[in-house]
Write an enzyme that holds these catalytic residues in place. Structure first.
Site, PDB file in Angstrom:
ATOM      1  N   ARG A   1       0.864  -1.244   0.063  1.00 23.55           N
ATOM      2  CA  ARG A   1      -0.169  -0.104   0.002  1.00 23.55           C
ATOM      3  C   ARG A   1       0.901   1.268  -0.091  1.00 23.55           C
ATOM      4  O   ARG A   1       2.038   1.350   0.528  1.00 23.55           O
ATOM      5  CB  ARG A   1      -0.969  -0.003   1.196  1.00 23.55           C
ATOM      6  CG  ARG A   1      -1.972  -1.093   0.990  1.00 23.55           C
ATOM      7  CD  ARG A   1      -3.216  -1.097   1.994  1.00 23.55           C
ATOM      8  NE  ARG A   1      -3.806  -2.213   1.835  1.00 23.55           N
ATOM      9  CZ  ARG A   1      -4.634  -2.817   0.893  1.00 23.55           C
ATOM     10  NH1 ARG A   1      -5.008  -1.715   0.014  1.00 23.55           N
ATOM     11  NH2 ARG A   1      -5.351  -3.785   0.950  1.00 23.55           N
ATOM     12  N   ASP A   2       0.404   2.289  -0.840  1.00 23.49           N
ATOM     13  CA  ASP A   2       1.110   3.513  -0.786  1.00 23.49           C
ATOM     14  C   ASP A   2       1.108   4.385   0.232  1.00 23.49           C
ATOM     15  O   ASP A   2      -0.011   4.296   0.988  1.00 23.49           O
ATOM     16  CB  ASP A   2       0.547   4.210  -2.069  1.00 23.49           C
ATOM     17  CG  ASP A   2       1.523   5.285  -2.398  1.00 23.49           C
ATOM     18  OD1 ASP A   2       1.953   5.552  -3.529  1.00 23.49           O
ATOM     19  OD2 ASP A   2       1.668   6.405  -1.727  1.00 23.49           O
TER      20      ASP A   2
ATOM     21  N   HIS B   1       7.213   1.143 -11.097  1.00 16.78           N
ATOM     22  CA  HIS B   1       6.320   0.647  -9.923  1.00 16.78           C
ATOM     23  C   HIS B   1       4.852   0.905 -10.928  1.00 16.78           C
ATOM     24  O   HIS B   1       4.854   2.091 -11.379  1.00 16.78           O
ATOM     25  CB  HIS B   1       6.102   1.393  -8.561  1.00 16.78           C
ATOM     26  CG  HIS B   1       6.421   2.903  -8.728  1.00 16.78           C
ATOM     27  ND1 HIS B   1       7.575   3.495  -8.729  1.00 16.78           N
ATOM     28  CD2 HIS B   1       5.643   3.839  -8.611  1.00 16.78           C
ATOM     29  CE1 HIS B   1       7.763   4.798  -8.697  1.00 16.78           C
ATOM     30  NE2 HIS B   1       6.346   5.225  -8.698  1.00 16.78           N
TER      31      HIS B   1
ATOM     32  N   HIS C   1       0.881   1.832 -10.436  1.00 16.69           N
ATOM     33  CA  HIS C   1      -0.035   2.509  -9.297  1.00 16.69           C
ATOM     34  C   HIS C   1      -1.268   1.569  -9.694  1.00 16.69           C
ATOM     35  O   HIS C   1      -1.774   1.710 -10.940  1.00 16.69           O
ATOM     36  CB  HIS C   1      -0.215   4.092  -9.101  1.00 16.69           C
ATOM     37  CG  HIS C   1       0.926   4.870  -8.949  1.00 16.69           C
ATOM     38  ND1 HIS C   1       0.958   5.344  -7.810  1.00 16.69           N
ATOM     39  CD2 HIS C   1       2.168   5.214  -9.766  1.00 16.69           C
ATOM     40  CE1 HIS C   1       2.224   6.052  -7.815  1.00 16.69           C
ATOM     41  NE2 HIS C   1       2.663   6.040  -8.960  1.00 16.69           N
TER      42      HIS C   1
ATOM     43  N   VAL D   1      10.031   7.983  -7.310  1.00 13.77           N
ATOM     44  CA  VAL D   1      10.899   7.066  -6.820  1.00 13.77           C
ATOM     45  C   VAL D   1      11.479   6.083  -8.172  1.00 13.77           C
ATOM     46  O   VAL D   1      10.738   5.707  -8.932  1.00 13.77           O
ATOM     47  CB  VAL D   1      10.205   5.937  -6.036  1.00 13.77           C
ATOM     48  CG1 VAL D   1      10.808   4.650  -5.560  1.00 13.77           C
ATOM     49  CG2 VAL D   1       9.603   6.703  -4.848  1.00 13.77           C
TER      50      VAL D   1
ATOM     51  N   ASN E   1       4.330   6.144 -14.016  1.00 17.38           N
ATOM     52  CA  ASN E   1       4.988   7.410 -14.341  1.00 17.38           C
ATOM     53  C   ASN E   1       6.341   7.390 -14.708  1.00 17.38           C
ATOM     54  O   ASN E   1       7.157   6.471 -14.029  1.00 17.38           O
ATOM     55  CB  ASN E   1       4.888   8.353 -12.878  1.00 17.38           C
ATOM     56  CG  ASN E   1       3.423   8.708 -12.622  1.00 17.38           C
ATOM     57  OD1 ASN E   1       2.586   8.764 -13.470  1.00 17.38           O
ATOM     58  ND2 ASN E   1       3.236   8.734 -11.291  1.00 17.38           N
TER      59      ASN E   1
HETATM   60  P1  5GP Z   1       5.780   8.138  -8.303  1.00 17.06           P
HETATM   61  O1  5GP Z   1       5.762   9.591  -8.050  1.00 17.06           O
HETATM   62  O2  5GP Z   1       7.260   7.735  -8.194  1.00 17.06           O
HETATM   63  O3  5GP Z   1       5.038   7.570  -9.565  1.00 17.06           O
HETATM   64  O4  5GP Z   1       5.200   7.221  -7.187  1.00 17.06           O
HETATM   65  C1  5GP Z   1       5.923   7.084  -6.035  1.00 17.06           C
HETATM   66  C2  5GP Z   1       5.073   6.669  -4.851  1.00 17.06           C
HETATM   67  O5  5GP Z   1       5.579   5.972  -3.843  1.00 17.06           O
HETATM   68  C3  5GP Z   1       4.191   7.842  -4.152  1.00 17.06           C
HETATM   69  O6  5GP Z   1       2.761   7.624  -4.433  1.00 17.06           O
HETATM   70  C4  5GP Z   1       4.608   7.697  -2.637  1.00 17.06           C
HETATM   71  O7  5GP Z   1       3.676   8.113  -2.017  1.00 17.06           O
HETATM   72  C5  5GP Z   1       5.037   6.170  -2.525  1.00 17.06           C
HETATM   73  N1  5GP Z   1       5.991   6.044  -1.679  1.00 17.06           N
HETATM   74  C6  5GP Z   1       7.232   7.007  -1.455  1.00 17.06           C
HETATM   75  N2  5GP Z   1       7.993   6.482  -0.212  1.00 17.06           N
HETATM   76  C7  5GP Z   1       7.122   5.313  -0.049  1.00 17.06           C
HETATM   77  C8  5GP Z   1       7.432   4.318   1.245  1.00 17.06           C
HETATM   78  O8  5GP Z   1       8.404   4.591   1.768  1.00 17.06           O
HETATM   79  N3  5GP Z   1       6.698   3.336   1.383  1.00 17.06           N
HETATM   80  C9  5GP Z   1       5.578   3.559   0.686  1.00 17.06           C
HETATM   81  N4  5GP Z   1       4.659   2.546   0.916  1.00 17.06           N
HETATM   82  N5  5GP Z   1       5.071   4.359  -0.357  1.00 17.06           N
HETATM   83  C10 5GP Z   1       5.981   5.140  -0.683  1.00 17.06           C
END
Ligand code: 5GP
Ligand code: ZN
Length: 114
Positions: free
Chosen positions: A29-30, A100, A102, A96, A87
């Site tokens: 989970r995010d 991944h 979503h 990140v 993304n």
């Molecule tokens: P991006 O912006 O790279 O597409 O998505 C990265 C996602 O990782 C974001 O939705 C953010 O909330 C989530 N995220 C960042 N750090 C962590 C973490 O330490 N644990 C979890 N579960 N989610 C994270």
């Protein structure tokens, strides 16, 4: 890969609320959910962005989608519907750098996305 947050989550070195795991992928989970259900599906293999996907990696991306399908079904979102998003880099909103998927569900999604 050293110093990659999602590699550490995949290895169990950093805790996460895991909802699914198999030999190829992990889902959890995010931390900052953007929908009532917001799960991230990651490959166990480190791939920084979609741009770095190698020709042998297509199967792992298929496994990511297969996991998203199974999680959506098990959480009751297959019929009402859900969204999957990956993304890429800054303009795509990637923060990140370990790919991944979503999985967002539990509310109406908007189109076009912001
Ligand atoms: P991006 O912006 O790279 O597409 O998505 C990265 C996602 O990782 C974001 O939705 C953010 O909330 C989530 N995220 C960042 N750090 C962590 C973490 O330490 N644990 C979890 N579960 N989610 C994270
Ligand atoms: Zn990684």
């Amino acid at each position: 890969m050293d110093n990659c947050l999602f590699c550490k989550i995949a290895a169990g070195e950093i805790p996460a609320d895991k909802v699914y795991e198999n030999d190829a992928v992990v889902a959890f989970r995010d931390l900052n959910p953007q929908a009532p259900t917001h799960v991230l599906v990651i490959p166990k293999k480190h791939i920084a962005t979609l741009n770095e996907l190698q020709s042998g990696d297509e199967a792992v991306v298929g496994r990511m989608y297969g996991a998203a399908r199974d999680i959506a079904a098990s959480e009751g979102f297959a019929d009402p519907g859900y969204r999957t998003v990956m993304n890429c880099n800054e303009a795509g909103g990637q923060t990140v750098f370990h790919i991944h998927l979503h999985l967002l569900a539990g509310r109406m999604m908007h189109w076009p996305p912001g």
